[in-house]
Enzyme design. Structure first.
Site, PDB file in Angstrom:
ATOM      1  N   GLU A  90      22.314  14.011 -10.966  1.00 27.91           N
ATOM      2  CA  GLU A  90      23.000  12.777 -11.326  1.00 27.91           C
ATOM      3  C   GLU A  90      22.835  11.701 -10.261  1.00 27.91           C
ATOM      4  OE1 GLU A  90      26.363  14.242 -14.359  1.00 27.91           O
ATOM      5  OE2 GLU A  90      26.940  14.537 -12.294  1.00 27.91           O
ATOM      6  N   CYS A 103      24.365   5.786  -5.573  1.00 25.44           N
ATOM      7  CA  CYS A 103      24.596   7.085  -4.944  1.00 25.44           C
ATOM      8  C   CYS A 103      23.544   8.047  -5.493  1.00 25.44           C
ATOM      9  CB  CYS A 103      26.010   7.527  -5.292  1.00 25.44           C
ATOM     10  SG  CYS A 103      26.435   9.149  -4.677  1.00 25.44           S
ATOM     11  N   CYS A 110      23.606  22.766  -4.290  1.00 21.71           N
ATOM     12  CA  CYS A 110      23.719  22.718  -2.822  1.00 21.71           C
ATOM     13  C   CYS A 110      23.954  24.129  -2.334  1.00 21.71           C
ATOM     14  CB  CYS A 110      24.885  21.815  -2.412  1.00 21.71           C
ATOM     15  SG  CYS A 110      25.000  21.569  -0.622  1.00 21.71           S
ATOM     16  N   CYS A 114      30.914  23.916   0.147  1.00 18.36           N
ATOM     17  CA  CYS A 114      32.185  23.411   0.672  1.00 18.36           C
ATOM     18  C   CYS A 114      33.265  23.694  -0.357  1.00 18.36           C
ATOM     19  CB  CYS A 114      32.098  21.922   0.979  1.00 18.36           C
ATOM     20  SG  CYS A 114      30.863  21.569   2.247  1.00 18.36           S
ATOM     21  N   CYS A 117      34.134  21.009  -3.389  1.00 17.83           N
ATOM     22  CA  CYS A 117      33.034  20.224  -3.956  1.00 17.83           C
ATOM     23  C   CYS A 117      32.471  20.878  -5.219  1.00 17.83           C
ATOM     24  CB  CYS A 117      31.929  20.081  -2.910  1.00 17.83           C
ATOM     25  SG  CYS A 117      30.452  19.266  -3.547  1.00 17.83           S
ATOM     26  N   CYS A 337      32.884  10.902  -6.041  1.00 19.79           N
ATOM     27  CA  CYS A 337      32.407  11.811  -4.992  1.00 19.79           C
ATOM     28  C   CYS A 337      32.807  13.238  -5.280  1.00 19.79           C
ATOM     29  CB  CYS A 337      33.087  11.504  -3.659  1.00 19.79           C
ATOM     30  SG  CYS A 337      32.589  10.010  -2.927  1.00 19.79           S
TER      31      CYS A 337
END
Ligand code: SAH
Ligand code: SF4
Length: 361
Positions: A90, A103, A110, A114, A117, A337
């Site tokens: 995205e 962004c 990933c 974390c 997230c 975010c």
């Protein structure tokens, strides 16, 4: 067939040397692709026909395929981009007074996981190529009307989408170079921001090869809590992270580090934790950007209440620090975010999430 979107000036000049062409031709072609949005060699009218034919035989201009496009009334727009048969990433455009921020994602998923997230929870498939990264900017400019002669919509780029850019610098560096190259997007070095969870060797490499603006996801004032929220901290604890920040600033003497700090209710948002940050801030030129936590299904966290965030910011501000709070944008299309999830065919089989009881201090 080489994808010309993947080449920065250096790469393009090397290709043209191989083709027996002069370096200025490489700059011309870069401008056609990135400034004017050409996807077709036939459009490049000031380039000799035989060179256009040579290029068409050896290369193509291939952005990712747009498979989703959503907008909300605040002007935020999110694209879902298919990068291969199994993965989509995205990119989000956020218009604000006097600027427009794109962004971008750097990986499909990933590896770092974390605790708060959505991307991390989804696992990891692969690094994006330079073409897939710069392709997000190329597509956004096209979708926002800039290739058709409209004003330049994207004034800032942040590597804050899916993925950890410091674990994919072989692609992130050429993409960032194209963003700041006058033959490419011509953005100033300070308007391109790489955000990292604290991968220290990557920070040193970026400083040496392309010192754009740096944001660091701090999220906790001490190693005990940061180890749990941002697991890479176990490898590169806060002391080492701050050392890397200072080495970075040596390469960018008039800059500062932006510390991102996600506000998690009852986890990292107390006055005492704000005061503990002052000790860290004393050791490095920095500003704080507080990010109200953006929830996603089964995250196990809550956003700090607005009064708490305000109070936390005040503790920092009274000590003379700059602390801003990020506006929440893109509600309704999961474009904020940490909510970017795309469509990742996980190779890590992470799947499980950590119970909240383990995460609270
Ligand atoms: N991997 C990089 C860049 C992508 S994330 C990094 O971690 O810095 C961009 C920012 O969003 C980071 O500061 C990240 O910690 C933050 N973030 C992640 N999940 C979030 C969430 N659910 N709500 C608010 N911010 C989040
Ligand atoms: Fe990866 Fe950044 Fe999400 Fe952490 S916050 S899992 S490093 S994308």
């Amino acid at each position: 067939m080489i994808n010309l979107l993947s080449l920065d000036l250096q790469g393009m000049e090397a290709l043209f040397a191989e083709l027996g062409e002069k370096p200025f031709r490489a700059r011309q072609v870069l401008k056609w692709i990135h400034r004017r949005g050409a996807a077709d060699f036939a459009a490049m009218t000031d380039i000799a026909k035989d060179l256009r034919a040579k290029l068409a035989a050896a290369a193509a201009i291939e952005p990712p395929l747009v498979v989703g496009d959503g907008a909300v009334p605040d002007g935020t727009r999110k694209w879902l981009l298919k990068v291969d048969g199994a993965n989509a990433v995205e990119a989000v455009f956020i218009p604000e007074d006097g600027r427009g921020t794109l962004c971008v994602s750097s990986q499909a998923g990933c590896t770092l996981d974390c605790a708060f997230c959505a991307t991390g929870k989804q696992g990891f498939n692969r690094n994006l190529s330079a073409a897939e990264i710069i392709g997000q900017l190329w597509l956004a400019n096209g979708a926002l009307g800039c290739h058709a002669g409209g004003p330049r919509a994207v004034s800032n780029v942040v590597f804050m989408g899916m993925g950890e850019p410091m674990l994919n610098l072989d692609a992130v560096i050429p993409a960032a170079r194209l963003m700041i190259d006058d033959n490419g997007y011509g953005l100033s070095r300070r308007r391109v921001t790489v955000s990292t969870s604290g991968v220290v060797p990557g920070m040193d490499r970026l400083a040496a090869e392309c010192p754009v603006a740096l944001a660091v996801s701090l999220h906790a004032p001490d190693d005990a809590l940061r180890d749990r929220l941002v697991p890479i901290n176990r490898k590169y604890p806060i002391r080492e992270l701050i050392g890397a920040c200072n080495r970075y600033l040596e390469r960018a003497p008039r800059d500062f580090i932006t510390f991102e700090y996600v506000m998690l209710d009852g986890v990292n948002d107390s006055d005492a934790q704000a005061r503990a940050l002052l000790g860290i801030a004393a050791g490095v030129r920095c500003k704080f950007n507080l990010i109200p936590f953006n929830p996603f299904t089964a995250s196990g966290f809550k956003r700090s209440p607005p009064e708490r965030i305000k109070r936390f910011a005040e503790v920092l501000q009274r000590a003379g620090l700059t602390a801003t709070t990020r506006k929440t944008r893109g509600d309704g299309i999961d474009a904020a975010c940490g909510q970017l999830a795309g469509d990742v065919s996980d190779r890590t089989r992470r799947g499980k999430s950590v119970p909240i009881t383990e995460l609270r201090a």
